[in-house]
Design an enzyme around this catalytic site. Structure first.
Site, mmCIF file in Angstrom:
data_model
loop_
_atom_site.group_PDB
_atom_site.id
_atom_site.type_symbol
_atom_site.label_atom_id
_atom_site.label_comp_id
_atom_site.label_asym_id
_atom_site.label_seq_id
_atom_site.Cartn_x
_atom_site.Cartn_y
_atom_site.Cartn_z
ATOM 1 N N HIS A 1 -27.475 90.442 -21.715
ATOM 2 C CA HIS A 1 -26.171 90.020 -21.184
ATOM 3 C C HIS A 1 -26.210 88.769 -20.315
ATOM 4 O O HIS A 1 -25.181 88.104 -20.145
ATOM 5 C CB HIS A 1 -25.500 91.162 -20.417
ATOM 6 C CG HIS A 1 -26.331 91.756 -19.311
ATOM 7 N ND1 HIS A 1 -26.708 91.054 -18.196
ATOM 8 C CD2 HIS A 1 -26.836 93.013 -19.158
ATOM 9 C CE1 HIS A 1 -27.402 91.843 -17.388
ATOM 10 N NE2 HIS A 1 -27.509 93.034 -17.945
ATOM 11 N N ASP B 1 -35.099 93.604 -19.859
ATOM 12 C CA ASP B 1 -34.582 93.671 -21.232
ATOM 13 C C ASP B 1 -33.061 93.576 -21.243
ATOM 14 O O ASP B 1 -32.473 92.906 -22.100
ATOM 15 C CB ASP B 1 -35.030 94.960 -21.909
ATOM 16 C CG ASP B 1 -36.524 94.967 -22.217
ATOM 17 O OD1 ASP B 1 -37.136 93.877 -22.209
ATOM 18 O OD2 ASP B 1 -37.071 96.056 -22.458
ATOM 19 N N ASP C 1 -17.116 91.422 -26.897
ATOM 20 C CA ASP C 1 -17.462 92.517 -27.802
ATOM 21 C C ASP C 1 -16.259 93.415 -28.069
ATOM 22 O O ASP C 1 -16.078 93.914 -29.181
ATOM 23 C CB ASP C 1 -18.613 93.337 -27.229
ATOM 24 C CG ASP C 1 -19.951 92.612 -27.325
ATOM 25 O OD1 ASP C 1 -19.973 91.498 -27.886
ATOM 26 O OD2 ASP C 1 -20.961 93.151 -26.842
ATOM 27 N N HIS D 1 -24.450 89.168 -25.259
ATOM 28 C CA HIS D 1 -23.459 90.240 -25.232
ATOM 29 C C HIS D 1 -22.533 90.029 -24.036
ATOM 30 O O HIS D 1 -22.973 89.707 -22.938
ATOM 31 C CB HIS D 1 -24.154 91.600 -25.097
ATOM 32 C CG HIS D 1 -24.808 92.066 -26.348
ATOM 33 N ND1 HIS D 1 -24.584 93.310 -26.893
ATOM 34 C CD2 HIS D 1 -25.681 91.440 -27.170
ATOM 35 C CE1 HIS D 1 -25.301 93.433 -28.001
ATOM 36 N NE2 HIS D 1 -25.976 92.319 -28.178
ATOM 37 N N GLU E 1 -21.116 96.308 -20.090
ATOM 38 C CA GLU E 1 -22.495 95.840 -19.967
ATOM 39 C C GLU E 1 -23.081 96.532 -18.745
ATOM 40 O O GLU E 1 -22.361 96.800 -17.766
ATOM 41 C CB GLU E 1 -22.566 94.321 -19.816
ATOM 42 C CG GLU E 1 -22.033 93.552 -21.019
ATOM 43 C CD GLU E 1 -22.815 93.797 -22.301
ATOM 44 O OE1 GLU E 1 -24.020 94.142 -22.201
ATOM 45 O OE2 GLU E 1 -22.231 93.651 -23.381
ATOM 46 N N ASP F 1 -15.534 98.135 -23.849
ATOM 47 C CA ASP F 1 -16.974 97.892 -23.881
ATOM 48 C C ASP F 1 -17.470 97.652 -22.460
ATOM 49 O O ASP F 1 -16.711 97.181 -21.592
ATOM 50 C CB ASP F 1 -17.309 96.686 -24.760
ATOM 51 C CG ASP F 1 -18.812 96.535 -24.968
ATOM 52 O OD1 ASP F 1 -19.418 97.464 -25.538
ATOM 53 O OD2 ASP F 1 -19.371 95.510 -24.549
#
EC number: 2.7.7.7
Length: 235
Positions: free
Chosen positions: A57, A52, A157, A152, A9, A7
């Site tokens: 995160h 956003d 994740d 997140h 970010e 994963d």
């Protein structure tokens, strides 16, 4: 089989628009057993995150300012991923960002390095058509505890995705026999002989509801395996 639950970010949603990776989480599983040999990297993206994305995160410019740039971690990352199957939720997003970073460094795409890529979002859409299939939704549906996921995070994740994947694929690791806890040479075992002919065992037959539930589960297994079932061969 070596699998890496993967994963990222990012500073935003558009790799082709100049957004960058700021965090990478990799969780290793070998033969359906988590090894604890994970890789977690924070990366200085050399730019600010969109508002956003920052709300998602929480990784600020100040936090990332002293972190290595992608060029400084790329060799470590590629070495860790080489030959593995990447398991990613919404794989095109993460693969697109990784490939954009590699392209800046004039390196080949990640698919030239890893063994294969598996997209759990596509798996979920096949298993649960018409339902929400975000990672949070799958955690709720498959009873994976995600109570610690207030923001997140790539490593968290990836860990949640590993648990979700095991549940989506019917937790087959539970079928593996773990003999590590016993040593047959270190103790003497004596079993008394039992004449089973003295027992009359009852036969419990499934009712209609149980038979229907069994048929439904077999259908789901057949669908999730892409029709590669073997239990009806020769019937």
């Amino acid at each position: 089989m070596r699998q890496i639950f993967f994963d990222t970010e990012t500073t935003g949603l558009l790799a082709e628009g100049g957004d960058r990776i700021i965090e990478i989480g990799c969780v290793e599983m070998i033969n359906r057993q988590l090894t604890g040999n994970n890789l977690h990297l924070y990366i200085n993206p050399e730019r600010a995150s969109h508002e956003d994305a920052l709300r998602v995160h929480g990784l600020t410019e100040a936090f990332l300012a002293d972190k290595p740039k992608f060029a400084e971690i790329v060799d470590e990352l590629l070495e860790f991923l080489t030959g593995a199957e990447l398991v990613i939720h919404n794989a095109p997003f993460d693969i697109g960002f990784v490939n954009a970073e590699l392209k800046r460094l004039r390196k080949p795409p990640i698919t030239d390095v890893v063994g294969s890529v598996r997209d759990t979002l596509l798996m979920a859409r096949e298993m649960f058509p018409g339902k929400a299939n975000s990672l949070d939704a799958l955690c709720r549906r498959l009873e994976v505890d995600n109570s610690g996921r207030t923001l997140h995070g790539a490593l968290l994740d990836a860990e949640l995705l590993a648990d979700v994947y095991i549940n989506m694929t019917r937790g087959q690791d539970a079928l593996l026999i773990d003999d590590a806890g016993g040593d047959s040479d270190s103790a003497e075992f004596k079993l008394a002989a039992v004449d089973l002919r003295s027992f009359e065992l009852p036969v419990l037959r499934a009712d209609e509801a149980e038979l229907a539930a069994h048929t439904k589960v077999l259908g789901e297994l057949d669908k999730s395996s892409g029709g590669k079932r073997v239990w009806q061969d020769g019937i």
